[in-house]
Write a protein that holds these residues in place. Structure first.
Motif: not given
Length: 91
Positions: A27-28, A47-49, A80-81
């Motif tokens: 994440t991230g 996960n949201v990268i 993606t974030s």
């Protein structure tokens, strides 16, 4: 959250592609595909990268492909974030 830059061509989920110190799947995490490297994503990331950058001369091949230049749906999903900056090539 970690920052990764490709050190060779290879699979997104291979530590070796990113210099052996892990891979951008958390994440991230942020990822940069360097000039001259082709990185292939055929696995769905859970996960949201963070940001993804494809430098000039870098290539991200997204999805397993069907042999005709088309990505298979459902393979290679990346959320993606942040930003996806394409200076190179996105397939």
């Amino acid at each position: 959250m970690a920052n990764y830059t490709s050190t060779q061509s290879g699979s997104w989920v291979s530590d070796a592609t990113w210099g052996g110190g892990g891979k951008p799947t958390g994440t991230g995490d942020t990822a940069t595909i360097a000039n001259g490297h082709t990185v292939t994503l055929t696995t769905n990331l859970t996960n949201v990268i963070g940001n993804v950058t494809i430098n000039t001369g870098g290539i991200l091949v997204h999805g397993a492909g069907d042999g005709n230049g088309q990505a298979d749906s459902g393979n290679g999903i990346m959320k993606t974030s942040g930003k996806v900056l394409v200076n190179g090539t996105l397939h």
